[in-house]
Write a protein that holds these residues in place. Structure first.
Motif, PDB file in Angstrom:
ATOM      1  N   ASN A  83       0.663  -1.298   0.084  1.00 41.78           N
ATOM      2  CA  ASN A  83       0.110  -0.080  -0.100  1.00 41.78           C
ATOM      3  C   ASN A  83       0.968   1.333  -0.003  1.00 41.78           C
ATOM      4  O   ASN A  83       1.058   1.694   1.153  1.00 41.78           O
ATOM      5  CB  ASN A  83      -0.922   0.013   1.178  1.00 41.78           C
ATOM      6  N   LEU A  84       1.349   1.636  -1.229  1.00 44.20           N
ATOM      7  CA  LEU A  84       2.029   2.562  -1.497  1.00 44.20           C
ATOM      8  C   LEU A  84       1.516   4.143  -1.106  1.00 44.20           C
ATOM      9  O   LEU A  84       0.206   4.325  -1.616  1.00 44.20           O
ATOM     10  CB  LEU A  84       2.719   2.709  -2.735  1.00 44.20           C
ATOM     11  N   ASN A  85       2.357   5.096  -0.545  1.00 52.35           N
ATOM     12  CA  ASN A  85       1.939   6.581  -0.275  1.00 52.35           C
ATOM     13  C   ASN A  85       2.788   7.366  -1.429  1.00 52.35           C
ATOM     14  O   ASN A  85       3.757   7.122  -1.552  1.00 52.35           O
ATOM     15  CB  ASN A  85       2.130   7.066   0.966  1.00 52.35           C
ATOM     16  N   TYR A  86       1.833   8.121  -2.350  1.00 50.13           N
ATOM     17  CA  TYR A  86       2.751   8.774  -3.466  1.00 50.13           C
ATOM     18  C   TYR A  86       3.089  10.231  -2.831  1.00 50.13           C
ATOM     19  O   TYR A  86       1.930  10.761  -2.335  1.00 50.13           O
ATOM     20  CB  TYR A  86       1.927   8.739  -4.631  1.00 50.13           C
ATOM     21  N   THR A  87       4.198  10.766  -3.095  1.00 50.40           N
ATOM     22  CA  THR A  87       4.343  12.363  -2.874  1.00 50.40           C
ATOM     23  C   THR A  87       4.850  12.892  -4.306  1.00 50.40           C
ATOM     24  O   THR A  87       5.630  12.387  -4.952  1.00 50.40           O
ATOM     25  CB  THR A  87       5.380  12.596  -1.553  1.00 50.40           C
ATOM     26  N   TYR A  88       4.205  13.960  -4.682  1.00 54.26           N
ATOM     27  CA  TYR A  88       4.585  14.534  -5.824  1.00 54.26           C
ATOM     28  C   TYR A  88       4.418  16.028  -5.802  1.00 54.26           C
ATOM     29  O   TYR A  88       3.629  16.554  -4.999  1.00 54.26           O
ATOM     30  CB  TYR A  88       3.871  14.099  -7.040  1.00 54.26           C
ATOM     31  N   CYS A  89       4.855  16.727  -6.789  1.00 57.36           N
ATOM     32  CA  CYS A  89       4.716  18.279  -6.960  1.00 57.36           C
ATOM     33  C   CYS A  89       3.653  18.497  -7.837  1.00 57.36           C
ATOM     34  O   CYS A  89       3.526  18.172  -9.006  1.00 57.36           O
ATOM     35  CB  CYS A  89       6.086  18.796  -7.422  1.00 57.36           C
ATOM     36  N   ALA A  90       2.318  19.093  -7.308  1.00 56.77           N
ATOM     37  CA  ALA A  90       1.229  19.270  -7.835  1.00 56.77           C
ATOM     38  C   ALA A  90       1.234  20.569  -8.494  1.00 56.77           C
ATOM     39  O   ALA A  90       1.329  21.813  -7.530  1.00 56.77           O
ATOM     40  CB  ALA A  90      -0.078  19.038  -6.959  1.00 56.77           C
ATOM     41  N   CYS A  91       1.142  20.995  -9.587  1.00 57.92           N
ATOM     42  CA  CYS A  91       0.943  22.434 -10.256  1.00 57.92           C
ATOM     43  C   CYS A  91      -0.291  22.623 -10.688  1.00 57.92           C
ATOM     44  O   CYS A  91      -1.107  21.603 -11.176  1.00 57.92           O
ATOM     45  CB  CYS A  91       2.182  22.480 -11.255  1.00 57.92           C
ATOM     46  N   PRO A  92      -0.476  23.812 -10.796  1.00 60.25           N
ATOM     47  CA  PRO A  92      -2.092  24.312 -11.033  1.00 60.25           C
ATOM     48  C   PRO A  92      -2.406  23.761 -12.527  1.00 60.25           C
ATOM     49  O   PRO A  92      -1.843  23.552 -13.540  1.00 60.25           O
ATOM     50  CB  PRO A  92      -2.115  25.747 -11.292  1.00 60.25           C
ATOM     51  N   GLY A  93      -3.469  23.104 -12.608  1.00 61.37           N
ATOM     52  CA  GLY A  93      -4.203  22.601 -13.694  1.00 61.37           C
ATOM     53  C   GLY A  93      -3.709  21.364 -14.439  1.00 61.37           C
ATOM     54  O   GLY A  93      -4.313  20.708 -15.498  1.00 61.37           O
ATOM     55  N   GLU A  94      -2.527  20.713 -13.761  1.00 64.75           N
ATOM     56  CA  GLU A  94      -2.175  19.539 -13.932  1.00 64.75           C
ATOM     57  C   GLU A  94      -2.771  18.282 -13.464  1.00 64.75           C
ATOM     58  O   GLU A  94      -3.066  18.336 -12.152  1.00 64.75           O
ATOM     59  CB  GLU A  94      -0.574  19.282 -13.843  1.00 64.75           C
ATOM     60  N   ALA A  95      -3.379  17.246 -13.902  1.00 64.04           N
ATOM     61  CA  ALA A  95      -3.994  15.986 -13.309  1.00 64.04           C
ATOM     62  C   ALA A  95      -2.999  14.894 -13.466  1.00 64.04           C
ATOM     63  O   ALA A  95      -2.293  14.819 -14.173  1.00 64.04           O
ATOM     64  CB  ALA A  95      -5.256  15.718 -13.974  1.00 64.04           C
ATOM     65  N   LYS A  96      -2.675  14.027 -12.300  1.00 61.27           N
ATOM     66  CA  LYS A  96      -2.062  12.963 -12.422  1.00 61.27           C
ATOM     67  C   LYS A  96      -2.627  11.747 -11.817  1.00 61.27           C
ATOM     68  O   LYS A  96      -3.583  11.967 -10.790  1.00 61.27           O
ATOM     69  CB  LYS A  96      -0.795  13.328 -11.271  1.00 61.27           C
TER      70      LYS A  96
END
Length: 147
Positions: A83-96
């Motif tokens: 059960n992985l926890n993901y961390t990322y850099c969320a920028c406006p308007g981008e979906a991941k």
């Protein structure tokens, strides 16, 4: 007659004031939604069958900010590959979109949660300050188990 006109005008002003307050409140609630979390629908599964859980996260914050994405389930489910926890850099308007392999022997409510962090995961030079009101945003779907 003058009293009736004044009363009618007062009622109209009160009604318009209430309508404007309702509109302003709903717009403010929309602005407060800084992250959108969507669980991609899952089809029914057989008991013990592996199935893919996919969650899409989109930021509406004005700058890039670190976000942590994790899963939720009730009752608990099995994650054969962790059960992985993901961390990322969320920028406006981008979906991941993030993926997990899951397995359950019974019907369960499964979802994803996203929250702003103070971790340093964004590239140098980008605004790393998350919003002060860093709430958690979640979305759940039901995984149906069919025998």
């Amino acid at each position: 007659m003058y009293c009736l006109q004044t009363l009618s005008s007062s009622i109209t002003v009160i009604f318009l004031g209430l309508c404007l307050q309702t509109l302003t409140t709903s717009e403010a609630a929309d602005i407060q939604k800084l992250l959108e979390v969507n669980v991609i629908p899952m089809g029914p599964a057989k008991p013990g069958e592996k199935i893919e859980l996919a969650c899409s996260v989109q930021s509406y914050w004005t700058n890039c900010a670190p976000v942590k994405v994790s899963t939720l389930s009730n009752p608990p489910i099995d994650f054969p590959f962790g059960n992985l926890n993901y961390t990322y850099c969320a920028c406006p308007g981008e979906a991941k979109t993030f993926y997990w392999t899951i397995r359950s022997s019974r019907t369960a409510n499964i979802g994803c949660r996203a929250a702003f962090l103070l971790d340093d995961v964004c590239p140098k030079g980008q605004n790393l300050i998350p919003p002060q009101n860093k709430g958690r945003y979640a979305n759940m779907k039901t995984l149906k188990i069919i025998n």
